[in-house]
Design a protein around this motif. Structure first.
Motif, PDB file in Angstrom:
ATOM      1  N   ILE A   4      -3.980  -2.289 -27.560  1.00  0.00           N
ATOM      2  CA  ILE A   4      -4.726  -3.557 -27.553  1.00  0.00           C
ATOM      3  C   ILE A   4      -5.155  -3.913 -26.134  1.00  0.00           C
ATOM      4  O   ILE A   4      -6.295  -4.351 -25.906  1.00  0.00           O
ATOM      5  N   ASP A   5      -4.261  -3.719 -25.170  1.00  0.00           N
ATOM      6  CA  ASP A   5      -4.625  -3.995 -23.772  1.00  0.00           C
ATOM      7  C   ASP A   5      -5.752  -3.083 -23.302  1.00  0.00           C
ATOM      8  O   ASP A   5      -6.669  -3.517 -22.587  1.00  0.00           O
ATOM      9  N   ARG A   6      -5.705  -1.823 -23.698  1.00  0.00           N
ATOM     10  CA  ARG A   6      -6.733  -0.875 -23.257  1.00  0.00           C
ATOM     11  C   ARG A   6      -8.094  -1.204 -23.870  1.00  0.00           C
ATOM     12  O   ARG A   6      -9.122  -1.139 -23.191  1.00  0.00           O
ATOM     13  N   VAL A   7      -8.111  -1.570 -25.140  1.00  0.00           N
ATOM     14  CA  VAL A   7      -9.377  -1.947 -25.780  1.00  0.00           C
ATOM     15  C   VAL A   7      -9.948  -3.201 -25.126  1.00  0.00           C
ATOM     16  O   VAL A   7     -11.156  -3.306 -24.893  1.00  0.00           O
ATOM     17  N   GLU A   8      -9.080  -4.152 -24.820  1.00  0.00           N
ATOM     18  CA  GLU A   8      -9.555  -5.371 -24.164  1.00  0.00           C
ATOM     19  C   GLU A   8     -10.089  -5.069 -22.765  1.00  0.00           C
ATOM     20  O   GLU A   8     -11.114  -5.624 -22.340  1.00  0.00           O
ATOM     21  N   GLN A   9      -9.419  -4.177 -22.054  1.00  0.00           N
ATOM     22  CA  GLN A   9      -9.842  -3.848 -20.699  1.00  0.00           C
ATOM     23  C   GLN A   9     -11.145  -3.050 -20.691  1.00  0.00           C
ATOM     24  O   GLN A   9     -12.046  -3.318 -19.891  1.00  0.00           O
ATOM     25  N   ARG A  10     -11.256  -2.059 -21.589  1.00  0.00           N
ATOM     26  CA  ARG A  10     -12.419  -1.164 -21.570  1.00  0.00           C
ATOM     27  C   ARG A  10     -13.641  -1.781 -22.242  1.00  0.00           C
ATOM     28  O   ARG A  10     -14.775  -1.557 -21.816  1.00  0.00           O
ATOM     29  N   PHE A  11     -13.437  -2.562 -23.320  1.00  0.00           N
ATOM     30  CA  PHE A  11     -14.566  -3.029 -24.128  1.00  0.00           C
ATOM     31  C   PHE A  11     -14.647  -4.542 -24.250  1.00  0.00           C
ATOM     32  O   PHE A  11     -15.552  -5.059 -24.925  1.00  0.00           O
ATOM     33  N   ASP A  12     -13.713  -5.261 -23.621  1.00  0.00           N
ATOM     34  CA  ASP A  12     -13.701  -6.714 -23.666  1.00  0.00           C
ATOM     35  C   ASP A  12     -13.660  -7.226 -25.104  1.00  0.00           C
ATOM     36  O   ASP A  12     -14.379  -8.153 -25.487  1.00  0.00           O
ATOM     37  N   ILE A  13     -12.821  -6.612 -25.924  1.00  0.00           N
ATOM     38  CA  ILE A  13     -12.654  -7.015 -27.329  1.00  0.00           C
ATOM     39  C   ILE A  13     -11.182  -7.307 -27.572  1.00  0.00           C
ATOM     40  O   ILE A  13     -10.318  -6.467 -27.296  1.00  0.00           O
ATOM     41  N   ARG A  14     -10.922  -8.487 -28.080  1.00  0.00           N
ATOM     42  CA  ARG A  14      -9.571  -8.853 -28.499  1.00  0.00           C
ATOM     43  C   ARG A  14      -9.648  -9.401 -29.923  1.00  0.00           C
ATOM     44  O   ARG A  14     -10.412 -10.317 -30.192  1.00  0.00           O
ATOM     45  N   PRO A  15      -8.885  -8.842 -30.860  1.00  0.00           N
ATOM     46  CA  PRO A  15      -8.999  -9.296 -32.258  1.00  0.00           C
ATOM     47  C   PRO A  15      -8.425 -10.690 -32.461  1.00  0.00           C
ATOM     48  O   PRO A  15      -7.548 -11.136 -31.708  1.00  0.00           O
ATOM     49  N   GLN A  16      -8.919 -11.361 -33.482  1.00  0.00           N
ATOM     50  CA  GLN A  16      -8.349 -12.654 -33.857  1.00  0.00           C
ATOM     51  C   GLN A  16      -7.067 -12.484 -34.655  1.00  0.00           C
ATOM     52  O   GLN A  16      -6.200 -13.342 -34.628  1.00  0.00           O
ATOM     53  N   ARG A  17      -6.962 -11.364 -35.378  1.00  0.00           N
ATOM     54  CA  ARG A  17      -5.763 -11.104 -36.191  1.00  0.00           C
ATOM     55  C   ARG A  17      -5.417  -9.626 -36.104  1.00  0.00           C
ATOM     56  O   ARG A  17      -6.289  -8.772 -35.919  1.00  0.00           O
ATOM     57  N   LEU A  18      -4.133  -9.356 -36.223  1.00  0.00           N
ATOM     58  CA  LEU A  18      -3.638  -7.983 -36.219  1.00  0.00           C
ATOM     59  C   LEU A  18      -2.796  -7.773 -37.464  1.00  0.00           C
ATOM     60  O   LEU A  18      -1.887  -8.555 -37.748  1.00  0.00           O
ATOM     61  N   VAL A  19      -3.112  -6.704 -38.191  1.00  0.00           N
ATOM     62  CA  VAL A  19      -2.440  -6.405 -39.458  1.00  0.00           C
ATOM     63  C   VAL A  19      -1.540  -5.196 -39.266  1.00  0.00           C
ATOM     64  O   VAL A  19      -1.958  -4.197 -38.664  1.00  0.00           O
ATOM     65  N   GLY A  20      -0.315  -5.290 -39.744  1.00  0.00           N
ATOM     66  CA  GLY A  20       0.624  -4.177 -39.643  1.00  0.00           C
ATOM     67  C   GLY A  20       1.722  -4.317 -40.676  1.00  0.00           C
ATOM     68  O   GLY A  20       1.814  -5.335 -41.375  1.00  0.00           O
ATOM     69  N   ASP A  21       2.572  -3.290 -40.777  1.00  0.00           N
ATOM     70  CA  ASP A  21       3.689  -3.364 -41.718  1.00  0.00           C
ATOM     71  C   ASP A  21       4.906  -3.985 -41.038  1.00  0.00           C
ATOM     72  O   ASP A  21       4.827  -4.459 -39.899  1.00  0.00           O
ATOM     73  N   THR A  22       6.039  -3.955 -41.717  1.00  0.00           N
ATOM     74  CA  THR A  22       7.228  -4.654 -41.240  1.00  0.00           C
ATOM     75  C   THR A  22       7.725  -4.117 -39.899  1.00  0.00           C
ATOM     76  O   THR A  22       8.337  -4.858 -39.121  1.00  0.00           O
ATOM     77  N   ALA A  23       7.471  -2.849 -39.598  1.00  0.00           N
ATOM     78  CA  ALA A  23       7.926  -2.280 -38.332  1.00  0.00           C
ATOM     79  C   ALA A  23       7.349  -3.032 -37.137  1.00  0.00           C
ATOM     80  O   ALA A  23       7.954  -3.054 -36.061  1.00  0.00           O
ATOM     81  N   TYR A  24       6.176  -3.649 -37.316  1.00  0.00           N
ATOM     82  CA  TYR A  24       5.519  -4.382 -36.228  1.00  0.00           C
ATOM     83  C   TYR A  24       5.857  -5.877 -36.266  1.00  0.00           C
ATOM     84  O   TYR A  24       5.243  -6.654 -35.543  1.00  0.00           O
ATOM     85  N   GLY A  25       6.826  -6.253 -37.074  1.00  0.00           N
ATOM     86  CA  GLY A  25       7.217  -7.651 -37.182  1.00  0.00           C
ATOM     87  C   GLY A  25       8.446  -8.002 -36.368  1.00  0.00           C
ATOM     88  O   GLY A  25       9.147  -8.978 -36.675  1.00  0.00           O
ATOM     89  N   THR A  26       8.729  -7.235 -35.316  1.00  0.00           N
ATOM     90  CA  THR A  26       9.868  -7.552 -34.457  1.00  0.00           C
ATOM     91  C   THR A  26       9.564  -8.784 -33.611  1.00  0.00           C
ATOM     92  O   THR A  26       8.396  -9.089 -33.311  1.00  0.00           O
ATOM     93  N   ALA A  27      10.606  -9.482 -33.224  1.00  0.00           N
ATOM     94  CA  ALA A  27      10.434 -10.728 -32.483  1.00  0.00           C
ATOM     95  C   ALA A  27       9.688 -10.539 -31.158  1.00  0.00           C
ATOM     96  O   ALA A  27       8.771 -11.311 -30.853  1.00  0.00           O
ATOM     97  N   PRO A  28      10.030  -9.517 -30.323  1.00  0.00           N
ATOM     98  CA  PRO A  28       9.288  -9.376 -29.055  1.00  0.00           C
ATOM     99  C   PRO A  28       7.795  -9.131 -29.263  1.00  0.00           C
ATOM    100  O   PRO A  28       6.975  -9.691 -28.531  1.00  0.00           O
ATOM    101  N   LEU A  29       7.436  -8.306 -30.252  1.00  0.00           N
ATOM    102  CA  LEU A  29       6.017  -8.024 -30.465  1.00  0.00           C
ATOM    103  C   LEU A  29       5.293  -9.241 -31.026  1.00  0.00           C
ATOM    104  O   LEU A  29       4.153  -9.540 -30.635  1.00  0.00           O
ATOM    105  N   LEU A  30       5.941  -9.977 -31.935  1.00  0.00           N
ATOM    106  CA  LEU A  30       5.326 -11.199 -32.454  1.00  0.00           C
ATOM    107  C   LEU A  30       5.143 -12.218 -31.340  1.00  0.00           C
ATOM    108  O   LEU A  30       4.113 -12.892 -31.264  1.00  0.00           O
TER     109      LEU A  30
END
Length: 481
Positions: free
Chosen positions: A273-299
């Motif tokens: 996400i940081d690389r896409v924002e840096q290279r293309f100036d795009i940051r999503p409004q929402r990010l979809v993932g499964d439970t593995a990406y629902g950890t407290a630090p990442l949220l």
């Protein structure tokens, strides 16, 4: 282009080869209009590749092989599932459509398969050329309107490494790698990564190597590969390809290679996400993932640092399995910074005062809230609340606010739509393994896996762009007719 043939035709139609003849063959006429490579060629522009690679070529000596030719040959291989570079060279030599796509005439020689290895481990990797090609194709996808940037999805898929699951290195083997001079490229890369992550003395570093080998299975041919049984069945050595895709048309925005382990897979989300924002100036409004990406630090990172809506199930281990009261049955009072139990008694994090103020944040990034032991001893609900401890305590994550945001989003219709759209990334993984035949890597080491995943993602974006846009144009032409 001329092609000289010695031959002729008898009256009965049989051929004989006795006299010279010159034929003019235009390869353009021999490539079907609906051939996949026609669509790919239309959207593949490598005009800036030579300039990107110019500092890595010598101005003296024999002329080098055109880097655009090698990239075009690799695109053919990944688009059409030709995994062997030796076979790829043979197919380009024989197939007229492949020659046309590579800008080769009939009399032009096809590069030897060994040139791919030399360039891949040399100037391609030094210049990050494959990343450059991937981002060039991605920019074309944006130009064609296939990227909206509103919603992204992230997921990982396990790919087998080129390593024998029956062979593993012992601690003594790993210790000898440092003194050995015949280590392969993957082993040297692994040792260099350990050196970079453990800046300690040599003796201590060898001890780290010994402990690493003793703690898990390590392949002697590709030690960076992870020993895993995550897909079910017998364990094997593997890497993970991590995709970040735009949900509008399923275009791959970024790809990252990691060992096949949940922690680096989840951490790669921030990198992409940081690389896409840096290279293309795009940051999503929402990010979809499964439970593995629902950890407290990442949220917490998504909500607090990036202001991205987490359309992700919360990784929640607070529900107790012994029938005792869970955290959800305690009421949080933010204005007083305390929990209130079902009996109305408070759980606080500052019952003991210190002369020097403390953050009270544990190494696990939580704050512990404790009830009064006197309250718990006299409580009628103690057997249901804390049967095995003298008083009840609750560990609250410092990212609990972000977890609450994710829980509230999970109750909305938009979340249900996101769960359906997330299947697009799973379809890309199925296509990667079944159509493009990338169910096992041919290159070794983490850099080799990254090279393969980048080329595969580039080919998938080219295929998607070619089929999507050309089918749209065909439909428009039919309606006009």
């Amino acid at each position: 282009m001329p092609m000289i043939i010695d031959g002729g035709t008898h009256h009965d139609g049989s051929k004989h080869f006795s006299r010279p003849a010159v034929l003019r063959i235009n390869l353009e006429d021999h490539v079907p209009r609906d051939h996949l490579l026609r669509g790919v060629d239309r959207f593949l522009d490598l005009g800036e590749l030579r300039q990107h690679l110019a500092p890595f070529y010598s101005h003296t000596g024999r002329p080098s092989i055109d880097p655009e030719l090698m990239i075009r040959m690799l695109v053919i291989g990944y688009c059409l599932g030709i995994r062997s570079e030796r076979r790829l060279c043979e197919e380009v030599h024989l197939n007229l459509a492949y020659r046309w796509f590579c800008r080769l005439d009939l009399e032009d020689r096809v590069p030897d398969h060994s040139t791919f290895s030399k360039n891949r481990h040399g100037r391609f990797r030094q210049s990050d050329a494959l990343r450059f090609v991937f981002e060039t194709v991605l920019r074309r996808c944006m130009t064609e309107g296939l990227v909206q940037g509103e919603g992204f999805a992230v997921d990982a898929s396990i790919i087998k490494a080129d390593a024998n699951r029956a062979r593993n290195a012992s601690a003594s083997d790993v210790a000898q790698w440092r003194q050995g001079t015949q280590c392969n490229r993957a082993v040297r890369e692994y040792l260099d990564a350990l050196d970079a992550n453990n800046p300690v003395a040599k003796d201590a570093l060898e001890e780290v190597h010994d402990k690493t080998a003793a703690s898990r299975n390590i392949s002697p041919t590709d030690p960076a590969a992870q020993w895993t049984a995550a897909p079910g069945g017998p364990a094997f050595y593997a890497y993970s390809t991590n995709y970040l895709i735009d949900l509008s048309a399923g275009i791959i925005m970024d790809v990252e290679a990691t060992p096949a382990h949940r922690t680096p897979e989840v951490n790669s989300t921030r990198t992409m996400i940081d690389r896409v924002e840096q290279r293309f100036d795009i940051r999503p409004q929402r990010l979809v993932g499964d439970t593995a990406y629902g950890t407290a630090p990442l949220l917490g990172w998504m909500v607090e640092d990036k202001q991205i809506e987490p359309h992700v199930p919360v990784w929640d281990k607070t529900v107790r399995k012994d029938g005792s009261l869970s955290i959800s049955e305690f009421q949080w009072q933010p204005e007083r910074n305390e929990y209130v139990c079902p009996e109305g008694r408070a759980l606080r994090n500052d019952r003991r005062q210190f002369t020097t103020p403390r953050t009270r944040i544990t190494k696990a990034d939580t704050v512990i809230y404790r009830a009064s032991q006197a309250d718990c001893v006299a409580c009628e609900m103690k057997d249901r609340c804390c049967p095995s401890t003298p008083f009840r305590k609750i560990a609250r994550s410092i990212h609990e606010g972000a977890r609450e945001v994710a829980r509230s989003i999970a109750q909305t219709p938009q979340y249900s739509q996101s769960r359906r759209e997330r299947k697009k990334v799973e379809m890309l993984f199925a296509h990667l393994k079944r159509i493009m035949k990338l169910d096992r890597l041919r290159l070794r080491g983490l850099s080799g896996a990254q090279d393969e995943f980048l080329m595969a993602a580039t080919a998938q974006n080219l295929r998607r762009m070619a089929k999507w846009l050309m089918s749209s144009e065909a439909d428009a032409a039919m309606k006009t007719a």
